[in-house]
Design a protein around this motif. Structure first.
Motif, short mmCIF file in Angstrom:
data_model
loop_
_atom_site.label_atom_id
_atom_site.label_comp_id
_atom_site.label_asym_id
_atom_site.label_seq_id
_atom_site.Cartn_x
_atom_site.Cartn_y
_atom_site.Cartn_z
N VAL A 150 97.93 109.50 126.05
CA VAL A 150 98.20 110.62 125.16
C VAL A 150 98.97 110.08 123.96
O VAL A 150 100.13 109.69 124.07
CB VAL A 150 98.97 111.74 125.87
N ALA A 151 98.28 110.02 122.83
CA ALA A 151 98.89 109.60 121.57
C ALA A 151 99.34 110.87 120.84
O ALA A 151 99.89 111.78 121.44
CB ALA A 151 97.90 108.78 120.76
N SER A 152 99.09 110.95 119.55
CA SER A 152 99.44 112.12 118.75
C SER A 152 98.87 111.92 117.37
O SER A 152 98.70 110.77 116.91
CB SER A 152 100.96 112.26 118.65
N ILE A 153 98.61 113.01 116.66
CA ILE A 153 98.21 112.83 115.26
C ILE A 153 99.36 112.25 114.45
O ILE A 153 99.15 111.72 113.36
CB ILE A 153 97.69 114.13 114.63
N ALA A 154 100.59 112.30 115.01
CA ALA A 154 101.73 111.65 114.36
C ALA A 154 101.57 110.14 114.32
O ALA A 154 102.24 109.47 113.54
CB ALA A 154 103.03 112.01 115.07
N GLY A 155 100.68 109.60 115.15
CA GLY A 155 100.41 108.17 115.14
C GLY A 155 99.27 107.77 114.24
O GLY A 155 98.91 106.59 114.16
N LEU A 156 98.68 108.74 113.55
CA LEU A 156 97.53 108.47 112.67
C LEU A 156 97.91 108.40 111.21
O LEU A 156 97.08 108.08 110.36
CB LEU A 156 96.46 109.55 112.87
N VAL A 193 89.10 102.93 128.34
CA VAL A 193 90.45 103.25 127.89
C VAL A 193 90.33 104.05 126.59
O VAL A 193 89.82 103.53 125.59
CB VAL A 193 91.30 101.98 127.64
N ASN A 194 90.76 105.28 126.61
CA ASN A 194 90.68 106.14 125.44
C ASN A 194 92.00 106.89 125.26
O ASN A 194 92.86 106.86 126.13
CB ASN A 194 89.54 107.15 125.60
N ALA A 195 92.15 107.53 124.12
CA ALA A 195 93.37 108.29 123.85
C ALA A 195 93.03 109.65 123.27
O ALA A 195 92.08 109.80 122.51
CB ALA A 195 94.28 107.54 122.89
N ILE A 196 93.84 110.62 123.63
CA ILE A 196 93.80 111.94 123.03
C ILE A 196 95.00 112.03 122.08
O ILE A 196 96.11 111.65 122.44
CB ILE A 196 93.89 113.04 124.09
N ALA A 197 94.75 112.52 120.87
CA ALA A 197 95.82 112.66 119.88
C ALA A 197 96.00 114.14 119.57
O ALA A 197 95.33 114.69 118.68
CB ALA A 197 95.48 111.89 118.61
N GLY A 228 97.49 124.57 119.08
CA GLY A 228 96.80 124.36 120.34
C GLY A 228 97.32 125.31 121.40
O GLY A 228 98.47 125.78 121.34
N ASP A 229 96.49 125.57 122.40
CA ASP A 229 96.91 126.46 123.48
C ASP A 229 96.78 125.76 124.82
O ASP A 229 96.56 124.54 124.89
CB ASP A 229 96.16 127.80 123.44
N ASP A 230 96.90 126.53 125.90
CA ASP A 230 96.93 125.92 127.23
C ASP A 230 95.56 125.59 127.79
O ASP A 230 95.43 125.27 128.98
CB ASP A 230 97.72 126.80 128.21
N GLU A 231 94.53 125.61 126.96
CA GLU A 231 93.18 125.20 127.36
C GLU A 231 92.61 124.09 126.50
O GLU A 231 91.61 123.48 126.85
CB GLU A 231 92.23 126.40 127.31
N ASP A 232 93.23 123.80 125.37
CA ASP A 232 92.57 123.00 124.34
C ASP A 232 92.44 121.51 124.64
O ASP A 232 91.68 120.81 123.97
CB ASP A 232 93.26 123.21 122.99
N LEU A 233 93.18 120.99 125.62
CA LEU A 233 93.02 119.58 126.00
C LEU A 233 92.11 119.40 127.20
O LEU A 233 91.76 118.26 127.55
CB LEU A 233 94.38 118.95 126.30
N HIS A 247 80.22 105.87 128.49
CA HIS A 247 79.90 104.93 127.41
C HIS A 247 80.85 105.09 126.22
O HIS A 247 80.55 104.69 125.11
CB HIS A 247 78.44 105.16 126.95
N ILE A 248 82.01 105.68 126.49
CA ILE A 248 83.02 105.88 125.44
C ILE A 248 84.26 105.09 125.83
O ILE A 248 84.84 105.32 126.88
CB ILE A 248 83.39 107.36 125.30
N THR A 249 84.68 104.17 124.97
CA THR A 249 85.93 103.45 125.23
C THR A 249 86.54 102.99 123.91
O THR A 249 85.83 102.78 122.92
CB THR A 249 85.72 102.26 126.19
N GLY A 250 87.85 102.89 123.90
CA GLY A 250 88.57 102.46 122.70
C GLY A 250 88.64 103.52 121.62
O GLY A 250 88.92 103.21 120.46
N GLN A 251 88.43 104.78 121.98
CA GLN A 251 88.36 105.85 120.98
C GLN A 251 89.61 106.74 121.01
O GLN A 251 90.24 106.92 122.04
CB GLN A 251 87.11 106.70 121.22
N ILE A 252 89.90 107.31 119.85
CA ILE A 252 91.04 108.21 119.69
C ILE A 252 90.48 109.56 119.26
O ILE A 252 89.87 109.67 118.19
CB ILE A 252 92.02 107.72 118.62
N LEU A 253 90.66 110.58 120.08
CA LEU A 253 90.14 111.91 119.79
C LEU A 253 91.28 112.84 119.39
O LEU A 253 92.15 113.15 120.21
CB LEU A 253 89.40 112.48 121.00
N ALA A 254 91.28 113.26 118.14
CA ALA A 254 92.28 114.22 117.67
C ALA A 254 91.90 115.62 118.10
O ALA A 254 90.76 116.06 117.90
CB ALA A 254 92.43 114.15 116.16
#
Length: 265
Positions: A150-156, A193-197, A228-233, A247-254
């Motif tokens: 779990v990253a953050s858009i603060a890291g973008l 390995v992926n991240a959600i921002a 965001g709400d309690d369903e959005d992740l 087939h998804i790796t190394g990606q950051i999804l905002a």
């Protein structure tokens, strides 16, 4: 021709085990719900046993097989013990959600060094020690696994003027590239390995800022004009955790209502 899986089967996590750090409330608990509802057994971890008890009861009320272990994910010994106990109790770890995190608000020129270290330890050191332990003890030997940071858009990007969270932003930027680097190295082991921002979600971490600036003002910065709400992740974590994302790796999804799509957003 081999028949492809039905889409419902691609997202099915039955028989899998998910370890979720920082899982006792907020975004961590939301993601644990999603994984449990898809069929995974859930191991929750955070530092406070009382919060974990309450979270476990919440998940069990929803019909989810859940349990907990209290641990500080930034400490190597506690992280390894958490992984070992999870393996003893559940046999394997298929999914690791690295969600434990902290923030600190202070002008950069006055930011306490001890607060910098606290944020860095929990927000980036914990990602490394948890991934290393889970990788070495479970995923690499089995040649399979899903790691979701779990990253953050603060890291973008940089901080808007109202934000004074230099350590948090720096740590989340590190989380973004940690995700990419580990994906490149561990793909050979069958591990994604992926991240959600996330953008702004109402939570304990954002409570102070939302009280000061106002939820409506923060929402107005997003093209979708909402927080965001309690369903959005739930959809994002399930995609990265399941065969649907194999087939998804190394990606950051905002997941931010479009904030990161804006120039200077």
């Amino acid at each position: 021709m081999t028949a492809s899986k039905r889409v419902q089967d691609l997202f099915d996590l039955s028989g899998q085990v998910a370890l979720v750090t920082g899982g006792s409330r907020g975004l961590g608990l939301q993601m644990a719900e999603a994984l449990g509802e898809a069929g995974a057994k859930i191991m929750l971890s955070s530092r406070k046993a009382a919060d974990l008890e309450e979270a476990m009861a919440h998940l069990q009320d929803r019909g989810i097989d859940a349990r907990w272990i209290a641990a500080d994910a930034s400490q190597e010994g506690e992280a390894r013990s958490l992984v070992e106990q999870t393996l003893e109790r559940l046999g394997q770890i298929d999914i690791l959600v690295n969600n434990a995190g902290a923030t600190w608000g202070a002008p950069a020129e006055d930011h306490p060094l001890e607060a910098w270290d606290k944020v860095m330890d929990l927000n980036i050191r914990s990602l490394f020690v948890m991934a290393q332990a889970v990788g070495k003890l479970s995923m690499i030997p089995r040649k399979k696994g899903r790691i979701i940071n779990v990253a953050s858009i603060a890291g973008l990007g940089g901080n808007p003027a109202m934000m004074k969270t230099i350590a948090y932003n720096t740590s989340k930027g590190a989380a973004v590239n940690f995700t990419r680097a580990l994906a490149g190295e561990w793909g050979a082991h069958g591990i994604t390995v992926n991240a959600i921002a996330p953008g702004f979600f109402p939570s304990k971490m954002t409570k102070g800022l939302l009280a000061t600036v106002g939820a409506e003002t923060m929402a107005s910065h997003a093209p979708l004009n909402r927080l965001g709400d309690d369903e959005d992740l739930k959809g994002a974590v399930l995609l990265f955790a399941s065969a649907a994302g194999k087939h998804i790796t190394g990606q950051i999804l905002a997941v931010d209502g479009g904030v990161s799509a804006l120039v200077g957003g």
